[in-house]
Design an enzyme around this catalytic site. Structure first.
Site, short mmCIF file in Angstrom:
data_model
loop_
_atom_site.label_atom_id
_atom_site.label_comp_id
_atom_site.label_asym_id
_atom_site.label_seq_id
_atom_site.Cartn_x
_atom_site.Cartn_y
_atom_site.Cartn_z
N ASN A 135 0.87 -1.18 0.00
CA ASN A 135 0.00 0.00 0.00
C ASN A 135 0.91 1.23 0.00
OD1 ASN A 135 -1.77 2.07 0.49
ND2 ASN A 135 -2.42 1.34 2.52
N TRP A 136 1.04 1.85 -1.17
CA TRP A 136 1.98 2.97 -1.30
C TRP A 136 1.45 4.25 -0.67
CZ3 TRP A 136 3.74 2.31 -7.18
CH2 TRP A 136 4.39 1.08 -7.29
N LYS A 137 0.19 4.25 -0.27
CA LYS A 137 -0.47 5.43 0.32
C LYS A 137 -0.22 6.66 -0.58
CE LYS A 137 -0.22 3.18 4.77
NZ LYS A 137 -0.16 3.27 6.22
N HIS B 131 -9.65 1.12 4.97
CA HIS B 131 -8.38 1.31 5.68
C HIS B 131 -8.61 2.24 6.88
CE1 HIS B 131 -4.25 2.38 6.57
NE2 HIS B 131 -3.88 1.34 5.87
N GLU C 144 -6.95 4.59 7.98
CA GLU C 144 -6.68 6.02 7.68
C GLU C 144 -7.90 6.65 7.02
OE1 GLU C 144 -2.99 5.39 5.59
OE2 GLU C 144 -2.02 4.86 7.49
N GLU D 86 -5.23 -5.01 10.62
CA GLU D 86 -4.24 -3.94 10.80
C GLU D 86 -4.58 -3.19 12.09
OE1 GLU D 86 -2.23 -2.58 6.89
OE2 GLU D 86 -4.02 -1.38 7.19
N GLY E 293 2.62 2.25 10.98
CA GLY E 293 3.61 3.32 10.92
C GLY E 293 4.28 3.63 12.24
N SER F 289 3.61 -2.08 10.35
CA SER F 289 5.06 -2.07 10.60
C SER F 289 5.76 -3.37 10.19
CB SER F 289 5.34 -1.74 12.07
OG SER F 289 4.84 -0.44 12.38
N GLY G 217 2.92 -1.07 4.33
CA GLY G 217 2.94 0.36 4.01
C GLY G 217 4.35 0.82 3.70
P1 13P Z 1 3.05 0.46 7.72
O1 13P Z 1 3.59 -0.82 7.09
O2 13P Z 1 3.78 1.68 7.24
O3 13P Z 1 2.95 0.35 9.19
O4 13P Z 1 1.55 0.65 7.16
C1 13P Z 1 0.68 -0.41 7.24
C2 13P Z 1 -0.53 -0.09 6.45
O5 13P Z 1 -1.28 0.80 6.82
C3 13P Z 1 -0.77 -0.84 5.22
O6 13P Z 1 -2.05 -0.63 4.75
#
Ligand code: 13P
Length: 250
Positions: free
Chosen positions: A9-11, A94, A96, A164, A170, A211, A232
């Protein structure tokens, strides 16, 4: 699961040139076919990434889809459009988006249903906040979030549930291997209730996100554990992401 999912997930992190370069690096490396590798770029770069990985077994996903099928919804992108662009997967719900875009279960259910209708594999994200874990509510939180999958007519499609925990995203903190095992078992039991034995066993996967790195991924994936990972930060570095894929193929 014989072929673990490794989903990046490149966000909202990469420019067009960086997205194309990362997709190219992944395509050139030809990750082992024993993993199902999915790249989820930002909307405007999906077509470029899909073109770059065409002819490889790397698949493309989107990070979100509209809760409506079509019409006067300025700025939205529908599941049908994503399918046309070459997506096979779409991340739904998600944390977020729950946090910053006000997504609730009702919207997430509509997104899930539309994604499934258009033949996209939904990657449904669930997970508790730190205070919910500390007060012993994580199972209830997940059970409530998962109700959106009830009766989903999967036909020949597949459903991926990504566990998640919000506090692990993160933060550099992860669940332990034992907690990953317990979460996988809990989610599989809930899916059995919601979708029945055949569908939950043959057409569902449960993966972990939060993470994940090349160094820790083996803690989460395997027999009695998760069927893969949603990544992420470590997915926007080709070397690290390939390290995750390779660690699962040893
Ligand atoms: P991180 O791997 O940066 O913790 O993010 C996880 C995530 O939100 C994947 O969708």
């Amino acid at each position: 699961m014989d072929r673990p999912f490794v989903i990046g997930n490149w966000k909202m992190n990469l420019s067009l040139s960086k997205s194309a370069a990362l997709a190219r690096a992944m395509a050139e490396e030809k990750p082992p076919e024993r993993a199902t590798v999915v790249l989820c770029p930002s909307f405007p770069f999906i077509a470029a990434v899909a073109e770059t990985v065409e002819g490889t077994h790397i698949k493309v996903g989107a990070q979100n889809a509209a809760a409506e099928e079509k019409g006067a919804y300025t700025g939205e992108v529908s599941a049908g459009m994503l399918k046309e662009l070459g997506c096979h997967y779409v991340i739904i719900g998600h944390s977020e988006r729950r946090q910053h875009a006000g997504e609730n279960n009702e919207m997430i259910k509509r997104k899930l249903t539309l994604a499934n209708h258009y033949g996209l594999v939904p990657i449904l994200c669930v997970g508790e906040k730190m205070e919910e874990r500390q007060t012993g509510q994580w199972e209830n939180v997940i059970a409530h979030q998962l109700t959106v999958a009830e009766g989903l007519p999967l036909a020949a499609n597949f459903l991926i549930v990504a566990y998640e925990p919000v506090w692990a995203i993160g933060s550099g903190q992860t669940v332990s291997s034992d907690d990953a095992r317990l979460a996988a078992r809990t989610i599989r039991a809930l899916l059995l209730e919601l979708l029945g034995a055949t569908v939950s066993q043959k057409q569902c996967a449960v993966i972990y996100g939060g993470s994940v790195t090349a160094a820790n991924v083996k803690m989460f994936v395997g027999q009695d554990l998760m069927d893969g990972v949603l990544v992420g930060a470590s997915s926007i570095d080709a070397h690290e992401f390939l390290g995750i894929i390779n660690a699962l193929n040893k």
